[in-house]
Write a protein that holds these residues in place. Sequence first.
Motif, mmCIF file in Angstrom:
data_model
loop_
_atom_site.group_PDB
_atom_site.id
_atom_site.type_symbol
_atom_site.label_atom_id
_atom_site.label_comp_id
_atom_site.label_asym_id
_atom_site.label_seq_id
_atom_site.Cartn_x
_atom_site.Cartn_y
_atom_site.Cartn_z
ATOM 1 N N THR A 46 7.140 -6.136 -8.064
ATOM 2 C CA THR A 46 7.304 -4.902 -7.295
ATOM 3 C C THR A 46 8.754 -4.706 -6.875
ATOM 4 O O THR A 46 9.169 -3.585 -6.600
ATOM 5 N N ALA A 47 9.536 -5.781 -6.815
ATOM 6 C CA ALA A 47 10.931 -5.658 -6.408
ATOM 7 C C ALA A 47 11.833 -5.242 -7.571
ATOM 8 O O ALA A 47 12.902 -4.670 -7.363
ATOM 9 N N LEU A 48 11.408 -5.531 -8.800
ATOM 10 C CA LEU A 48 12.190 -5.150 -9.975
ATOM 11 C C LEU A 48 11.710 -3.800 -10.503
ATOM 12 O O LEU A 48 10.522 -3.504 -10.488
ATOM 13 N N PRO B 117 -0.686 -10.239 -6.642
ATOM 14 C CA PRO B 117 -1.746 -9.363 -6.131
ATOM 15 C C PRO B 117 -1.284 -7.938 -5.856
ATOM 16 O O PRO B 117 -2.060 -6.996 -5.981
ATOM 17 N N PHE B 118 0.004 -7.765 -5.496
ATOM 18 C CA PHE B 118 0.463 -6.409 -5.192
ATOM 19 C C PHE B 118 0.475 -5.556 -6.457
ATOM 20 O O PHE B 118 0.145 -4.371 -6.429
ATOM 21 N N ALA B 119 0.831 -6.171 -7.583
ATOM 22 C CA ALA B 119 0.884 -5.426 -8.841
ATOM 23 C C ALA B 119 -0.511 -5.161 -9.401
ATOM 24 O O ALA B 119 -0.722 -4.184 -10.116
ATOM 25 N N SER B 120 -1.485 -6.022 -9.071
ATOM 26 C CA SER B 120 -2.815 -5.882 -9.667
ATOM 27 C C SER B 120 -3.775 -5.055 -8.811
ATOM 28 O O SER B 120 -4.873 -4.731 -9.255
ATOM 29 N N LEU B 121 -3.376 -4.708 -7.587
ATOM 30 C CA LEU B 121 -4.212 -3.875 -6.721
ATOM 31 C C LEU B 121 -3.642 -2.465 -6.682
ATOM 32 O O LEU B 121 -2.451 -2.284 -6.409
ATOM 33 N N SER B 122 -4.458 -1.467 -6.951
ATOM 34 C CA SER B 122 -3.983 -0.084 -6.979
ATOM 35 C C SER B 122 -3.543 0.355 -5.585
ATOM 36 O O SER B 122 -4.314 0.270 -4.630
ATOM 37 N N PRO B 123 -2.306 0.846 -5.444
ATOM 38 C CA PRO B 123 -1.833 1.271 -4.120
ATOM 39 C C PRO B 123 -2.518 2.533 -3.621
ATOM 40 O O PRO B 123 -2.423 2.866 -2.440
ATOM 41 N N ARG B 124 -3.218 3.261 -4.513
ATOM 42 C CA ARG B 124 -3.860 4.521 -4.141
ATOM 43 C C ARG B 124 -5.326 4.355 -3.745
ATOM 44 O O ARG B 124 -5.993 5.321 -3.417
ATOM 45 N N MET B 125 -5.828 3.135 -3.845
ATOM 46 C CA MET B 125 -7.239 2.885 -3.531
ATOM 47 C C MET B 125 -7.357 2.025 -2.285
ATOM 48 O O MET B 125 -6.534 1.137 -2.042
ATOM 49 N N THR B 126 -8.390 2.286 -1.484
ATOM 50 C CA THR B 126 -8.655 1.426 -0.334
ATOM 51 C C THR B 126 -9.218 0.097 -0.830
ATOM 52 O O THR B 126 -9.630 -0.032 -1.985
ATOM 53 N N ILE B 127 -9.258 -0.869 0.075
ATOM 54 C CA ILE B 127 -9.793 -2.182 -0.279
ATOM 55 C C ILE B 127 -11.256 -2.065 -0.710
ATOM 56 O O ILE B 127 -11.687 -2.702 -1.676
ATOM 57 N N LYS C 101 -11.665 -2.855 5.293
ATOM 58 C CA LYS C 101 -11.920 -2.337 3.947
ATOM 59 C C LYS C 101 -11.447 -0.909 3.726
ATOM 60 O O LYS C 101 -11.350 -0.462 2.575
ATOM 61 N N HIS C 102 -11.150 -0.172 4.774
ATOM 62 C CA HIS C 102 -10.683 1.204 4.602
ATOM 63 C C HIS C 102 -9.157 1.311 4.627
ATOM 64 O O HIS C 102 -8.612 2.406 4.600
ATOM 65 N N ARG C 103 -8.493 0.171 4.667
ATOM 66 C CA ARG C 103 -7.030 0.158 4.617
ATOM 67 C C ARG C 103 -6.563 -0.001 3.164
ATOM 68 O O ARG C 103 -7.359 -0.226 2.251
ATOM 69 N N TYR C 104 -5.235 0.109 2.964
ATOM 70 C CA TYR C 104 -4.646 0.067 1.621
ATOM 71 C C TYR C 104 -3.863 -1.237 1.428
ATOM 72 O O TYR C 104 -3.446 -1.882 2.408
ATOM 73 N N PRO C 105 -3.622 -1.644 0.151
ATOM 74 C CA PRO C 105 -2.966 -2.927 -0.112
ATOM 75 C C PRO C 105 -1.631 -3.126 0.604
ATOM 76 O O PRO C 105 -1.330 -4.236 1.041
ATOM 77 N N SER D 260 -0.457 -8.590 4.252
ATOM 78 C CA SER D 260 0.515 -9.595 3.832
ATOM 79 C C SER D 260 0.192 -10.049 2.414
ATOM 80 O O SER D 260 -0.888 -9.771 1.888
ATOM 81 N N GLY D 261 1.133 -10.792 1.797
ATOM 82 C CA GLY D 261 0.917 -11.277 0.441
ATOM 83 C C GLY D 261 -0.316 -12.148 0.333
ATOM 84 O O GLY D 261 -1.099 -12.040 -0.620
ATOM 85 N N GLY D 262 -0.529 -13.026 1.313
ATOM 86 C CA GLY D 262 -1.689 -13.898 1.282
ATOM 87 C C GLY D 262 -2.998 -13.148 1.443
ATOM 88 O O GLY D 262 -3.999 -13.471 0.797
ATOM 89 N N GLN D 263 -2.990 -12.122 2.310
ATOM 90 C CA GLN D 263 -4.203 -11.321 2.483
ATOM 91 C C GLN D 263 -4.528 -10.547 1.207
ATOM 92 O O GLN D 263 -5.694 -10.426 0.818
ATOM 93 N N ARG D 264 -3.503 -10.036 0.534
ATOM 94 C CA ARG D 264 -3.732 -9.322 -0.730
ATOM 95 C C ARG D 264 -4.321 -10.264 -1.775
ATOM 96 O O ARG D 264 -5.176 -9.865 -2.575
#
Length: 531
Positions: free
Chosen positions: A104-106, A372-382, A419-423, A427-431
């Motif tokens: 995500t940083a690159l 996990p940040f790259a594999s979880l859609s930022p537009r979808m809730t948990i 569950k209604h929040r977004y990625p 934190s990285g560990g929670q994701r």
Amino acid sequence: MSTLPLLSIRHLDVAFNQQGQHSLVAEDINLELYAGKTLAIVGESGSGKSVTAMSILRLLPYPQASHPRGEILFASNNLLTLPEAQLRKVRGNDIGMIFQEPMTALNPLHTVEKQIGEVLRIHQGLTSHDARKVIIEWLGKVGIAQPESRLKSYPHELSGGQRQRVMIAMALANNPKILIADEPTTALDVTVQKQILDLIETLKQESQIAVMLISHDLGVVKRYSDEIAVMQKGKIVERATPTALFSTPQHPYTQALISADPKGSPLKNTQNNSNCLSAKNVSVKFPLNKPLFRKPTQWLLAVNNISIEIKKGETLGIIGESGSGKSTLAMALLRLQKSEGEIIFENTSISSLSSAKMQPFRQALQVVFQDPFASLSPRMTIAQIIAEGLVVFKNRLEGSIDDTVDRALHEVGLEPDIKHRYPHEFSGGQRQRIAIARALVLKPRLIVLDEPTSALDRAVQAQVIDLLRSLQEKYGLSYLFISHDLKVVKALSHDIIVMKEGQIVEQGPANDILATPSHPYTKALLEAALN
């Protein structure tokens, strides 16, 4: 030690405003960074380590984030109130940062050469020709083999560890006065981890840079830090030298953190000895050159003629250096990467099945990706992320979708009310735990775990290993477990294969290989592990 710190954080608060609710995620933080010294920050996932570090360069999502009080002093300036134009001169030049999640940083649209070259052009005014020499030098320093061949690579063409090393090169290229390293070796195997940390240590001594090292790996901070700050629930609960902290920890949380190591042994397999998945002579190759109208003429053999077996109810661990082909092999076994050879899942050959015919097998073959940040859609809730597979495979549903999602979150130690929040709100560990819940929810028979604990602190690592072991016992799951953390591999794996340059150099029962390795490379891996 200089009496004056290079950077001072004084009474810093970090708050987030989410859906009208104001929450304090870091409170009254006081820290100093001195030239030639390393300050390590440790603590559980979500304790406020990363938000504290990101505040230094104002990289939080403002205006949702705010600082109700405090100041961060560098070169007689308060970085929290410094005009943006002046702050840009500090970012990446005076203060370099290695981020936790390299994918995500690159920038996915730019080559390695362009991304590192950009910081050299902006801050040093180097031409493309001069920058290329510096880039090649730094890529070599951080351990990327044949750096010239990687200049035109894009981030998705690199392994997780290679991406991490590119980011480290970018952070160090301008010889900063301060280096903020947020889990800098998360995706790296133990040999490269030691190489990178030794490099940072050498630069610290030679150039007298100040280092802020954020890590969940206590072996790393014990060896490479001069002072350690322990954070819990947004507050610093203890500060001490490594010697004092590890010999006589004062705070109960510090004591619990030090004693929390992945423990236990792999489960005794009570199932029959049949294979869940086997592979024969699997190879994967990638083109090195890309002619416009012709087929490639040069190829990289990323996986070279590998044969393995994963027993039902057992775990096969894969260890090896970054770029050795571990993740590529795993993706080939899941039919997510084109390969040659035969792959058999539960007595059915899946090697040449079409996408449509592979569909019924997808629920049985799940994966937890490394980032996990790259594999979880930022537009979808948990809830949407975890429920996605349930919508596709409704026959796996036990009760309502909501109830099933809640149970999956409970199983990985998360409260259902998130569950209604977004990625991006985690934190990285929670994701990472959310990614594990998504894989578990379909109750698969084989799960590929690609560095599933790399972003987790020790306490949570131990919990996740216990969780995976209990789920394996409960459901008879088989795991393909990829990790550079040998303690984690030992706690879960029945058998191990050791990979180097796309080939298996050693394989056998986990206890035998970890106790009496026969190959020089395996011996080097074990010797490099920081306990």
